[in-house]
Design a protein around this motif. Structure first.
Motif, mmCIF file in Angstrom:
data_model
loop_
_atom_site.group_PDB
_atom_site.id
_atom_site.type_symbol
_atom_site.label_atom_id
_atom_site.label_comp_id
_atom_site.label_asym_id
_atom_site.label_seq_id
_atom_site.Cartn_x
_atom_site.Cartn_y
_atom_site.Cartn_z
ATOM 1 N N PHE A 102 59.748 52.277 125.344
ATOM 2 C CA PHE A 102 60.544 51.050 125.234
ATOM 3 C C PHE A 102 60.699 50.609 123.778
ATOM 4 O O PHE A 102 61.776 50.126 123.388
ATOM 5 C CB PHE A 102 59.917 49.927 126.062
ATOM 6 C CG PHE A 102 60.313 49.964 127.508
ATOM 7 C CD1 PHE A 102 61.539 49.498 127.918
ATOM 8 C CD2 PHE A 102 59.453 50.489 128.469
ATOM 9 C CE1 PHE A 102 61.929 49.540 129.247
ATOM 10 C CE2 PHE A 102 59.815 50.547 129.801
ATOM 11 C CZ PHE A 102 61.057 50.074 130.199
ATOM 12 N N SER A 148 60.734 52.612 121.178
ATOM 13 C CA SER A 148 61.676 53.549 120.582
ATOM 14 C C SER A 148 63.110 53.236 120.995
ATOM 15 O O SER A 148 64.052 53.544 120.270
ATOM 16 C CB SER A 148 61.322 54.984 120.997
ATOM 17 O OG SER A 148 60.037 55.346 120.556
ATOM 18 N N GLY A 149 63.248 52.612 122.165
ATOM 19 C CA GLY A 149 64.583 52.281 122.659
ATOM 20 C C GLY A 149 65.330 51.274 121.815
ATOM 21 O O GLY A 149 66.558 51.146 121.932
ATOM 22 N N LYS A 150 64.630 50.567 120.913
ATOM 23 C CA LYS A 150 65.334 49.580 120.083
ATOM 24 C C LYS A 150 66.360 50.246 119.176
ATOM 25 O O LYS A 150 67.390 49.630 118.843
ATOM 26 C CB LYS A 150 64.350 48.765 119.253
ATOM 27 C CG LYS A 150 63.709 49.475 118.079
ATOM 28 C CD LYS A 150 62.750 48.561 117.341
ATOM 29 C CE LYS A 150 62.044 49.289 116.207
ATOM 30 N NZ LYS A 150 62.959 49.722 115.150
ATOM 31 N N ILE A 198 68.222 52.806 120.019
ATOM 32 C CA ILE A 198 69.389 53.055 120.873
ATOM 33 C C ILE A 198 70.182 51.764 121.082
ATOM 34 O O ILE A 198 71.406 51.736 120.965
ATOM 35 C CB ILE A 198 68.951 53.631 122.234
ATOM 36 C CG1 ILE A 198 68.052 54.856 122.047
ATOM 37 C CG2 ILE A 198 70.165 53.954 123.088
ATOM 38 C CD1 ILE A 198 68.707 56.013 121.342
ATOM 39 N N CYS A 234 62.478 45.871 124.344
ATOM 40 C CA CYS A 234 62.217 46.682 123.149
ATOM 41 C C CYS A 234 61.394 45.954 122.090
ATOM 42 O O CYS A 234 61.130 46.515 121.025
ATOM 43 C CB CYS A 234 63.545 47.143 122.533
ATOM 44 S SG CYS A 234 64.577 48.088 123.656
ATOM 45 N N SER A 286 61.653 60.835 123.331
ATOM 46 C CA SER A 286 62.487 60.004 124.206
ATOM 47 C C SER A 286 63.712 59.497 123.464
ATOM 48 O O SER A 286 64.814 59.449 124.027
ATOM 49 C CB SER A 286 61.672 58.825 124.751
ATOM 50 O OG SER A 286 61.324 57.909 123.721
ATOM 51 N N THR A 287 63.544 59.136 122.186
ATOM 52 C CA THR A 287 64.688 58.660 121.402
ATOM 53 C C THR A 287 65.721 59.756 121.216
ATOM 54 O O THR A 287 66.933 59.518 121.284
ATOM 55 C CB THR A 287 64.219 58.167 120.017
ATOM 56 O OG1 THR A 287 63.241 57.148 120.197
ATOM 57 C CG2 THR A 287 65.385 57.593 119.223
ATOM 58 N N LEU A 346 67.465 60.094 124.610
ATOM 59 C CA LEU A 346 68.249 58.891 124.908
ATOM 60 C C LEU A 346 69.483 58.820 124.007
ATOM 61 O O LEU A 346 70.554 58.386 124.440
ATOM 62 C CB LEU A 346 67.378 57.645 124.730
ATOM 63 C CG LEU A 346 66.371 57.332 125.840
ATOM 64 C CD1 LEU A 346 65.478 56.174 125.427
ATOM 65 C CD2 LEU A 346 67.086 57.026 127.152
#
Length: 303
Positions: free
Chosen positions: A26, A28-30, A32, A237, A267-268, A271
């Motif tokens: 989550f 790392s999702g920032k 994206i 995130c 994951s990044t 994604l």
């Protein structure tokens, strides 16, 4: 016949690893979400302003809840916490989001993953700490991986990639300074209280920055899509990974949490391929593998 006893899995270990992986993915999702927000025409100042505006109530609430816990914070402690928040959260985040305007989400995550190596190098420079051969090998491995991915992206994006990489590298360095200087304060003040207070001060700084550079009412005049993505950025995130990772450290320790967090760059990468149509090449996979291998060597020593 003797009975064969089957050892049941360590529930605390499994749950701790699960929390660490969840926090890494989550957080790392920032990158994206930031890329998606940039598609709506906002800049880094607006992005971080919205992120901190929406996450600040949670951090302020936790700061108030933990304020009266011992030990009592003196004026010097308060100034140190504010300074750490400005460097480690506000300054680092601002540089990171600025860099994301120019480089891929995958490269950004790999560069940020060099933070442990920066902590090690700063310790050598300022505290005369010795570097073991295993640590040196991990540094060489990780930096070789970054060079591979950087070289690949440079061929695609040109000078913008160099600028963006430099900004994200500065973000990683700023956060390494925060980690290095917060050690003693973290043990004495407590993780929950320190994080809440530092994040609260960085939230105020981000909003003051917006007010100085833009008309403040403009921050609230965003499209519905920008507000939705900013809410995801602030909740899933920012707030969620900050506290989830803290609980993971409490259950399984910093070393295992760091190793589980290595799922973040992977994951990044995927994604970014799925949501942003960023390509995945053999060179990127090789570079990612080297970085993860280097950080594994560095963090395994701490388990």
């Amino acid at each position: 016949m003797s009975e064969v006893k089957i050892r049941s899995p360590d529930v605390s270990l499994l749950s701790g690893l699960g929390l660490a992986v969840l926090g890494a993915v989550f957080f790392s999702g920032k990158a994206i979400v930031a890329k998606l927000l940039y598609q709506h025409g906002i800049d880094a100042v607006t992005l971080i302003g919205l992120r901190m505006l929406l996450s600040m109530p949670v951090f302020v609430g936790v700061a108030i809840w933990t304020w009266r816990r011992p030990p009592r914070l003196g004026a010097r402690d308060r100034l140190r916490i504010v300074a750490l928040g400005l460097v480690g959260y506000y300054g680092s985040s601002m540089l990171d989001f600025m860099g994301l305007q120019y480089i891929s989400a995958g490269l950004e995550r790999l560069i940020l993953f060099l933070t442990p190596s920066f902590v090690l190098l700063l310790g050598v420079l300022f505290y005369q700490r010795r570097v073991a051969r295993r640590q040196l090998a991990s540094l060489l491995c990780a930096y070789a991986g970054i060079v591979l991915v950087f070289w690949h992206d440079l061929g695609v994006g040109g000078r913008d990639v160099a600028l963006g990489s430099a900004l994200v590298l500065a973000a990683a360095l700023a956060y390494a300074v925060y980690l290095l200087l917060s050690g003693e304060l973290l043990e004495r003040v407590g993780t929950l209280r320190l994080v809440a207070l530092a994040m609260s001060s960085s939230s105020v700084a981000a909003l003051l920055q917006y007010a100085l550079l833009r008309p403040l009412p403009g921050l609230f005049e965003q499209s519905a899509a920008v507000w939705q993505l900013s809410l995801i950025n602030a909740s899933l995130c920012t707030v969620l990974p900050v506290f989830v990772t803290m609980f993971a450290v409490r259950r399984i320790g910093a070393g295992l949490t760091a190793q589980a967090g290595m799922v973040g760059p992977v994951s990044t990468l995927f994604l970014g391929w799925w949501l942003l149509a960023e390509p995945i090449t053999a060179l990127q996979l090789a570079g990612t593998g080297l970085v993860l291998g280097g950080i594994f060597l560095l963090s395994a020593r701490k388990v």
